[in-house]
Design a protein around this motif. Structure first.
Motif, mmCIF file in Angstrom:
data_model
loop_
_atom_site.group_PDB
_atom_site.id
_atom_site.type_symbol
_atom_site.label_atom_id
_atom_site.label_comp_id
_atom_site.label_asym_id
_atom_site.label_seq_id
_atom_site.Cartn_x
_atom_site.Cartn_y
_atom_site.Cartn_z
ATOM 1 N N ILE A 22 0.563 -1.581 -0.009
ATOM 2 C CA ILE A 22 -0.209 -0.108 -0.086
ATOM 3 C C ILE A 22 1.004 1.381 -0.370
ATOM 4 O O ILE A 22 0.547 2.400 -0.839
ATOM 5 C CB ILE A 22 -1.053 0.093 1.446
ATOM 6 N N ILE A 23 2.216 1.222 0.821
ATOM 7 C CA ILE A 23 2.865 2.570 0.548
ATOM 8 C C ILE A 23 3.414 2.926 -0.645
ATOM 9 O O ILE A 23 3.436 3.390 -0.998
ATOM 10 C CB ILE A 23 3.986 2.535 1.936
ATOM 11 N N ALA A 24 3.391 1.136 -1.200
ATOM 12 C CA ALA A 24 4.748 1.264 -2.753
ATOM 13 C C ALA A 24 3.627 2.152 -3.551
ATOM 14 O O ALA A 24 4.179 3.326 -4.035
ATOM 15 C CB ALA A 24 4.889 0.215 -2.450
ATOM 16 N N VAL A 25 2.502 1.918 -3.437
ATOM 17 C CA VAL A 25 1.599 2.156 -4.746
ATOM 18 C C VAL A 25 1.352 3.369 -4.445
ATOM 19 O O VAL A 25 1.232 4.832 -5.477
ATOM 20 C CB VAL A 25 -0.164 1.116 -4.538
ATOM 21 N N ALA A 26 1.079 4.284 -2.767
ATOM 22 C CA ALA A 26 0.571 4.914 -2.666
ATOM 23 C C ALA A 26 2.073 5.960 -3.224
ATOM 24 O O ALA A 26 2.002 6.885 -3.237
ATOM 25 C CB ALA A 26 0.269 5.358 -1.294
ATOM 26 N N VAL A 27 3.244 5.695 -3.001
ATOM 27 C CA VAL A 27 4.124 6.254 -3.538
ATOM 28 C C VAL A 27 4.235 6.862 -4.761
ATOM 29 O O VAL A 27 4.483 8.157 -5.860
ATOM 30 C CB VAL A 27 5.467 6.353 -2.981
ATOM 31 N N PHE A 28 4.364 5.899 -5.314
ATOM 32 C CA PHE A 28 3.639 5.817 -6.732
ATOM 33 C C PHE A 28 3.672 6.816 -7.659
ATOM 34 O O PHE A 28 3.382 7.433 -8.357
ATOM 35 C CB PHE A 28 3.526 3.999 -7.793
ATOM 36 N N PHE A 29 1.593 6.676 -6.983
ATOM 37 C CA PHE A 29 1.089 7.309 -7.001
ATOM 38 C C PHE A 29 1.322 9.522 -7.628
ATOM 39 O O PHE A 29 0.980 10.191 -7.886
ATOM 40 C CB PHE A 29 -0.584 7.261 -6.835
ATOM 41 N N MET A 32 3.796 10.301 -9.551
ATOM 42 C CA MET A 32 3.137 10.632 -10.676
ATOM 43 C C MET A 32 1.731 11.575 -10.770
ATOM 44 O O MET A 32 2.182 12.169 -12.248
ATOM 45 C CB MET A 32 2.784 8.892 -11.768
ATOM 46 N N GLU A 33 0.996 11.963 -9.757
ATOM 47 C CA GLU A 33 0.638 12.775 -10.055
ATOM 48 C C GLU A 33 0.531 14.428 -10.047
ATOM 49 O O GLU A 33 0.678 15.503 -10.337
ATOM 50 C CB GLU A 33 -1.038 12.292 -9.302
ATOM 51 N N VAL A 34 2.090 14.274 -9.080
ATOM 52 C CA VAL A 34 2.358 15.541 -8.677
ATOM 53 C C VAL A 34 4.184 16.165 -8.550
ATOM 54 O O VAL A 34 4.251 16.884 -8.869
ATOM 55 C CB VAL A 34 2.141 15.235 -6.793
ATOM 56 N N VAL A 35 5.312 15.074 -8.562
ATOM 57 C CA VAL A 35 6.229 15.512 -8.629
ATOM 58 C C VAL A 35 6.987 15.760 -10.097
ATOM 59 O O VAL A 35 7.416 16.140 -10.510
ATOM 60 C CB VAL A 35 7.029 14.191 -8.059
ATOM 61 N N PHE A 36 6.885 14.707 -10.564
ATOM 62 C CA PHE A 36 6.727 14.015 -12.138
ATOM 63 C C PHE A 36 5.944 15.130 -13.296
ATOM 64 O O PHE A 36 6.843 15.244 -13.809
ATOM 65 C CB PHE A 36 6.379 12.830 -12.936
ATOM 66 N N PRO A 37 4.746 16.058 -13.104
ATOM 67 C CA PRO A 37 4.272 17.014 -13.787
ATOM 68 C C PRO A 37 4.767 17.929 -13.509
ATOM 69 O O PRO A 37 5.555 19.084 -14.080
ATOM 70 C CB PRO A 37 2.580 16.584 -13.095
ATOM 71 N N TRP A 38 5.220 18.644 -11.986
ATOM 72 C CA TRP A 38 6.652 19.773 -11.541
ATOM 73 C C TRP A 38 7.035 19.428 -11.559
ATOM 74 O O TRP A 38 7.793 20.051 -12.456
ATOM 75 C CB TRP A 38 6.346 19.364 -9.590
ATOM 76 N N VAL A 39 7.973 18.850 -12.160
ATOM 77 C CA VAL A 39 9.335 18.544 -13.141
ATOM 78 C C VAL A 39 9.692 18.282 -14.265
ATOM 79 O O VAL A 39 10.191 19.381 -15.056
ATOM 80 C CB VAL A 39 10.400 16.894 -12.051
ATOM 81 N N SER A 40 8.781 18.305 -14.843
ATOM 82 C CA SER A 40 8.945 17.831 -16.424
ATOM 83 C C SER A 40 8.479 19.528 -16.469
ATOM 84 O O SER A 40 8.474 19.741 -17.517
ATOM 85 C CB SER A 40 7.514 17.680 -17.112
ATOM 86 N N SER A 41 7.649 19.769 -15.544
ATOM 87 C CA SER A 41 7.249 21.294 -16.647
ATOM 88 C C SER A 41 8.688 22.473 -16.670
ATOM 89 O O SER A 41 8.434 23.539 -16.956
ATOM 90 C CB SER A 41 6.265 22.564 -16.003
#
Length: 50
Positions: A22-29, A32-41
């Motif tokens: 559960i922790i691993a899935v939460a970190v993954f999401f 994917m939803e917060v950190v990577f889009p911010w870095v991508s911009s």
């Protein structure tokens, strides 16, 4: 580090395994939803001029 985390989780090993998944899935999401889009911009490949 992982052995420290494993020893701090409550319950027997099946419960620890479920909590870990559960922790691993939460970190993954979160990534994917917060950190990577911010870095991508902030990446320079968004400003391509041909």
């Amino acid at each position: 580090m992982y052995s420290w985390m494993w020893s701090k989780l409550p319950g027997q090993w099946p419960v620890k395994l479920i909590i870990t998944l559960i922790i691993a899935v939460a970190v993954f999401f979160l990534l994917m939803e917060v950190v990577f889009p911010w870095v991508s911009s902030m990446m320079p490949y968004n400003e391509v001029a041909v």
